[in-house]
Design a protein around this motif. Structure first.
Motif, PDB file in Angstrom:
ATOM      1  N   GLU A 150      71.149  23.414  18.095  1.00 49.26           N
ATOM      2  CA  GLU A 150      71.293  22.197  17.593  1.00 49.26           C
ATOM      3  C   GLU A 150      72.696  21.826  17.347  1.00 49.26           C
ATOM      4  O   GLU A 150      73.021  20.540  17.290  1.00 49.26           O
ATOM      5  CB  GLU A 150      70.176  21.715  16.786  1.00 49.26           C
ATOM      6  N   ASP A 151      73.222  22.592  16.212  1.00 49.79           N
ATOM      7  CA  ASP A 151      74.459  22.294  15.556  1.00 49.79           C
ATOM      8  C   ASP A 151      75.966  22.732  16.337  1.00 49.79           C
ATOM      9  O   ASP A 151      76.796  22.117  16.117  1.00 49.79           O
ATOM     10  CB  ASP A 151      74.579  22.821  14.088  1.00 49.79           C
ATOM     11  N   ARG A 152      75.684  23.553  17.479  1.00 49.21           N
ATOM     12  CA  ARG A 152      76.620  24.145  18.061  1.00 49.21           C
ATOM     13  C   ARG A 152      76.901  23.331  19.530  1.00 49.21           C
ATOM     14  O   ARG A 152      77.935  23.309  20.036  1.00 49.21           O
ATOM     15  CB  ARG A 152      76.467  25.577  18.537  1.00 49.21           C
ATOM     16  N   LEU A 153      76.129  22.680  20.026  1.00 46.53           N
ATOM     17  CA  LEU A 153      76.061  22.056  21.770  1.00 46.53           C
ATOM     18  C   LEU A 153      77.126  21.048  21.529  1.00 46.53           C
ATOM     19  O   LEU A 153      76.786  20.103  20.845  1.00 46.53           O
ATOM     20  CB  LEU A 153      74.625  21.698  21.886  1.00 46.53           C
ATOM     21  N   LEU A 154      78.212  21.293  22.447  1.00 47.31           N
ATOM     22  CA  LEU A 154      79.001  20.408  22.505  1.00 47.31           C
ATOM     23  C   LEU A 154      78.696  19.301  23.543  1.00 47.31           C
ATOM     24  O   LEU A 154      79.345  19.214  24.760  1.00 47.31           O
ATOM     25  CB  LEU A 154      80.454  20.983  23.054  1.00 47.31           C
ATOM     26  N   SER A 155      77.792  18.469  23.170  1.00 42.68           N
ATOM     27  CA  SER A 155      77.201  17.406  24.297  1.00 42.68           C
ATOM     28  C   SER A 155      78.442  16.497  25.160  1.00 42.68           C
ATOM     29  O   SER A 155      78.234  16.407  26.166  1.00 42.68           O
ATOM     30  CB  SER A 155      76.212  16.689  23.324  1.00 42.68           C
ATOM     31  N   LYS A 156      79.267  16.125  24.265  1.00 46.63           N
ATOM     32  CA  LYS A 156      80.180  15.208  24.926  1.00 46.63           C
ATOM     33  C   LYS A 156      81.002  16.033  26.028  1.00 46.63           C
ATOM     34  O   LYS A 156      81.487  15.400  26.807  1.00 46.63           O
ATOM     35  CB  LYS A 156      81.044  14.860  23.962  1.00 46.63           C
ATOM     36  N   ASP A 157      81.324  17.228  25.852  1.00 46.19           N
ATOM     37  CA  ASP A 157      81.945  17.963  26.851  1.00 46.19           C
ATOM     38  C   ASP A 157      81.482  18.089  27.971  1.00 46.19           C
ATOM     39  O   ASP A 157      81.839  17.878  29.162  1.00 46.19           O
ATOM     40  CB  ASP A 157      82.270  19.317  26.246  1.00 46.19           C
ATOM     41  N   PHE A 158      80.051  18.196  27.917  1.00 42.53           N
ATOM     42  CA  PHE A 158      79.195  18.259  29.167  1.00 42.53           C
ATOM     43  C   PHE A 158      78.844  16.828  29.965  1.00 42.53           C
ATOM     44  O   PHE A 158      79.194  16.921  31.041  1.00 42.53           O
ATOM     45  CB  PHE A 158      77.860  18.920  28.856  1.00 42.53           C
ATOM     46  N   THR A 159      78.875  15.989  28.906  1.00 40.95           N
ATOM     47  CA  THR A 159      78.519  14.673  29.476  1.00 40.95           C
ATOM     48  C   THR A 159      79.692  14.047  30.311  1.00 40.95           C
ATOM     49  O   THR A 159      79.904  13.664  31.397  1.00 40.95           O
ATOM     50  CB  THR A 159      78.154  13.574  28.755  1.00 40.95           C
ATOM     51  N   ASP A 160      81.101  14.514  29.648  1.00 39.93           N
ATOM     52  CA  ASP A 160      82.300  14.227  30.060  1.00 39.93           C
ATOM     53  C   ASP A 160      82.477  14.808  31.657  1.00 39.93           C
ATOM     54  O   ASP A 160      82.931  14.135  32.408  1.00 39.93           O
ATOM     55  CB  ASP A 160      83.483  14.189  29.225  1.00 39.93           C
ATOM     56  N   PHE A 161      82.031  15.893  31.526  1.00 37.01           N
ATOM     57  CA  PHE A 161      82.461  16.662  32.850  1.00 37.01           C
ATOM     58  C   PHE A 161      81.620  16.236  33.982  1.00 37.01           C
ATOM     59  O   PHE A 161      82.229  15.977  35.321  1.00 37.01           O
ATOM     60  CB  PHE A 161      82.033  18.191  32.437  1.00 37.01           C
ATOM     61  N   HIS A 169      75.258  19.716  38.824  1.00 36.40           N
ATOM     62  CA  HIS A 169      73.963  19.299  38.181  1.00 36.40           C
ATOM     63  C   HIS A 169      73.845  20.661  37.157  1.00 36.40           C
ATOM     64  O   HIS A 169      73.623  21.809  37.449  1.00 36.40           O
ATOM     65  CB  HIS A 169      72.898  19.315  39.343  1.00 36.40           C
ATOM     66  N   LEU A 170      73.523  20.211  35.899  1.00 37.69           N
ATOM     67  CA  LEU A 170      73.576  21.108  34.664  1.00 37.69           C
ATOM     68  C   LEU A 170      72.057  21.060  34.434  1.00 37.69           C
ATOM     69  O   LEU A 170      71.013  20.182  34.361  1.00 37.69           O
ATOM     70  CB  LEU A 170      74.053  20.420  33.452  1.00 37.69           C
ATOM     71  N   CYS A 171      71.601  22.388  34.222  1.00 36.42           N
ATOM     72  CA  CYS A 171      70.345  22.682  33.814  1.00 36.42           C
ATOM     73  C   CYS A 171      70.289  23.647  32.515  1.00 36.42           C
ATOM     74  O   CYS A 171      70.633  24.594  32.394  1.00 36.42           O
ATOM     75  CB  CYS A 171      69.649  23.462  34.847  1.00 36.42           C
ATOM     76  N   PHE A 172      70.007  22.767  31.506  1.00 39.08           N
ATOM     77  CA  PHE A 172      69.853  23.421  30.254  1.00 39.08           C
ATOM     78  C   PHE A 172      68.569  23.853  30.101  1.00 39.08           C
ATOM     79  O   PHE A 172      67.461  23.254  30.177  1.00 39.08           O
ATOM     80  CB  PHE A 172      69.954  22.187  29.255  1.00 39.08           C
ATOM     81  N   VAL A 173      68.250  25.293  29.501  1.00 38.33           N
ATOM     82  CA  VAL A 173      67.103  25.974  29.403  1.00 38.33           C
ATOM     83  C   VAL A 173      66.810  25.917  27.976  1.00 38.33           C
ATOM     84  O   VAL A 173      67.486  26.876  27.368  1.00 38.33           O
ATOM     85  CB  VAL A 173      67.075  27.205  30.279  1.00 38.33           C
ATOM     86  N   ASN A 174      66.087  25.602  27.198  1.00 36.75           N
ATOM     87  CA  ASN A 174      65.572  25.908  25.967  1.00 36.75           C
ATOM     88  C   ASN A 174      64.741  26.753  25.784  1.00 36.75           C
ATOM     89  O   ASN A 174      63.614  26.899  26.356  1.00 36.75           O
ATOM     90  CB  ASN A 174      64.782  24.458  25.544  1.00 36.75           C
TER      91      ASN A 174
END
Length: 387
Positions: A150-161, A169-174
Motif C-alpha cells: 500500500e505505501d510502497r507501490l509506485l503507481s504513477k511509474d506503472f501507469t506512465d509506462f 499488459h501488467l498483471c498485479f497479483v495481490n
C-alpha cells in the motif's frame, strides 16, 4: 472517414483505435483475420491498416482479397513487424500504398493516415497535442507480485509506462495482503482495464506461488509473445526490464534474467551485509545448478511464452527460491548444455535495494536449508528421467 484495422494482437489495436478516433476517424478493429474479409465488405472502409503475420489468414491474403478478388483500390497501409524483403516487395506488387515496420510511433502512423486519406471530415480535431506512444513489435505480459504494498507501490511509474508502451499488459497479483493493497491496485486499474489486470489471492501464499499463479493466468492471453515478472518496488526499473525484452525478442533465448552484478556505468546499490550473504548464496546455487549464473535471484525475468507451462505448471517447493527451481526445471527438461544456451543473464543498468523488503535476515539464514531441499528434490527428478 472509416478505417478498418486488422491485427491479431489486441494490444496493438487498442492504442491505434484510440488515437485515430481522437483524430475524428471512425475506426473498426478486428483480431480474427478469418472474419476480416466479411467485415471489410460490410464496412466499406476508406482505409485498411493490416498486419502481415497473423494465424489462419495472413495479411497478404487479405490484401490479395481487396486488390484481386474485389478489384478495389481502397488505400492499404501495412503495419507489421515483418521485415522480410520478399514479403515487403510482394505487398507493393499487390498495390499497397504504405508499409510501416514496428515498433513505430502513433504520431507517425497518424501523419501517414492523414497523407493517404486526408484529415477526418467531422472537424473533431483534439485541442492539445496528443502524447506520443509506441506501437511495439511484440506484446509482453508482466506479473508483479504484491504483498502489503500500500505505501510502497509506485503507481504513477506503472501507469506512465503502459501509456507510453502500448505493447505491455501488467498483471498485479495481490498475495493476500493485510493492508489496503487490493484497493490501491483496483484504483490503479480503473480506466486502464485493457492494459492492467488485478489477480487477487485471498490467502497469502508467498512470492513463489503469487508469481506462479500470475504467470499461468497471463499465459491464457493469446496476444502475448513474452511473459515475465518484476518486483513491485521497482528495484529494477521498467526501462531496464524493457531492455531484457529487447534481448529476448532479438535472440533465440527462452529466458532472459536480470543480473545485479556490479559493472562500470551501472547503478547497483546493495547493503553491505546483504551483498556478502548474496555472494555466498550465489556460490552455493552455482554448485547446485552446475551452471555459472552470477545472480539467479534477481526479481526481473522475461520468458518466451512457450516455456511458461514447463516453468510454472507445478507448485514450487520453496517460497523464495523459485528462480533456482525454474532453472532446475529447464536443466532437467532440456539437459544442462541446452539449458545454458537458452538462458541469458543480462546485467542491469540500475538496481537499488528498496526499504521494507519482505526478506529478513532471519529468512536469509534459512536459505541454505531450502537450497539443500531443492538439490535433493530435483536431483531425484533428474535420476528418474534418466531411468
Amino acid at each position: 472517414m472509416k478505417i478498418l484495422a486488422i491485427d491479431d494482437q489486441q494490444l496493438v489495436l487498442l492504442p491505434l483505435k484510440k488515437r485515430l478516433t481522437e483524430l475524428g476517424y471512425e475506426v473498426f478493429t478486428e483480431t480474427d483475420s478469418l472474419k476480416s474479409k466479411s467485415i471489410y465488405d460490410d464496412v466499406n472502409p476508406d482505409l485498411v491498416i493490416v498486419d502481415l503475420n497473423m494465424p489462419v489468414i495472413s495479411g497478404i491474403e487479405i490484401i490479395r482479397y481487396i486488390r484481386t478478388t474485389k478489384n478495389h483500390s481502397t488505400p492499404i497501409m501495412v503495419l507489421s513487424g515483418n521485415s522480410d524483403d520478399n514479403s515487403i516487395v510482394e505487398t507493393f506488387d499487390l498495390g499497397i500504398e504504405d508499409y510501416m515496420k514496428k515498433p513505430l510511433s502513433l504520431n507517425e502512423v497518424s501523419a501517414r493516415v492523414k497523407r493517404l486519406i486526408g484529415a477526418a471530415n467531422d472537424g473533431s480535431q483534439p485541442q492539445a497535442i496528443l502524447q506520443n506512444s509506441i506501437i511495439e513489435k511484440r506484446c509482453v505480459g508482466v506479473v508483479i507480485p504484491c504483498y502489503n504494498e500500500e505505501d510502497r507501490l509506485l503507481s504513477k511509474d506503472f501507469t506512465d509506462f503502459v501509456q507510453e508502451h502500448s505493447g505491455y499488459h501488467l498483471c498485479f497479483v495481490n498475495d493476500g495482503s493485510k493492508d489496503n493493497t487490493l484497493e490501491v491496485l483496483q484504483q490503479l486499474r480503473k480506466g486502464r482495464e485493457d492494459y492492467i489486470t488485478v489477480y487477487d489471492c485471498p490467502k497469502n501464499g508467498g512470492k513463489a506461488e503469487a508469481v506462479r499463479l500470475g504467470m499461468l493466468h497471463m499465459a491464457a492471453f493469446t496476444d502475448l509473445d513474452y511473459i515475465g515478472f518484476l518486483d513491485a518496488d521497482l528495484s529494477t526499473d521498467l526501462s531496464d526490464f524493457d531492455d531484457l525484452v529487447t534481448t529476448i525478442e532479438t535472440s533465440d533465448f527462452k529466458i532472459v534474467s536480470g543480473s545485479r552484478i556490479s559493472r562500470m556505468g551501472a547503478n547497483i546499490a546493495k547493503e553491505s551485509a546483504r551483498q556478502i550473504i548474496s555472494l555466498s548464496i550465489n556460490f552455493i546455487i552455482r554448485k547446485i545448478l552446475k551452471m555459472n549464473f552470477k545472480d539467479t535471484q534477481c526479481g526481473a525475468k522475461i520468458m518466451d511464452k512457450e516455456i511458461i507451462e514447463l516453468a510454472f505448471k507445478d507448485k514450487f517447493i520453496t517460497k523464495w527460491l523459485f528462480d533456482v527451481e525454474i532453472f532446475m526445471r529447464m536443466k532437467i527438461y532440456f539437459g544442462a548444455t541446452k539449458a545454458k544456451q537458452l538462458i541469458c543473464e543480462q546485467p542491469l543498468k540500475r538496481w537499488v535495494h528498496a526499504d521494507g523488503s519482505k526478506l529478513s535476515m532471519k529468512d536469509s539464514a534459512k536459505i541454505v536449508f531450502q537450497l539443500a531441499d531443492i538439490a535433493r528434490h530435483y536431483n531425484q527428478k533428474e535420476v528418474k528421467k534418466k531411468e
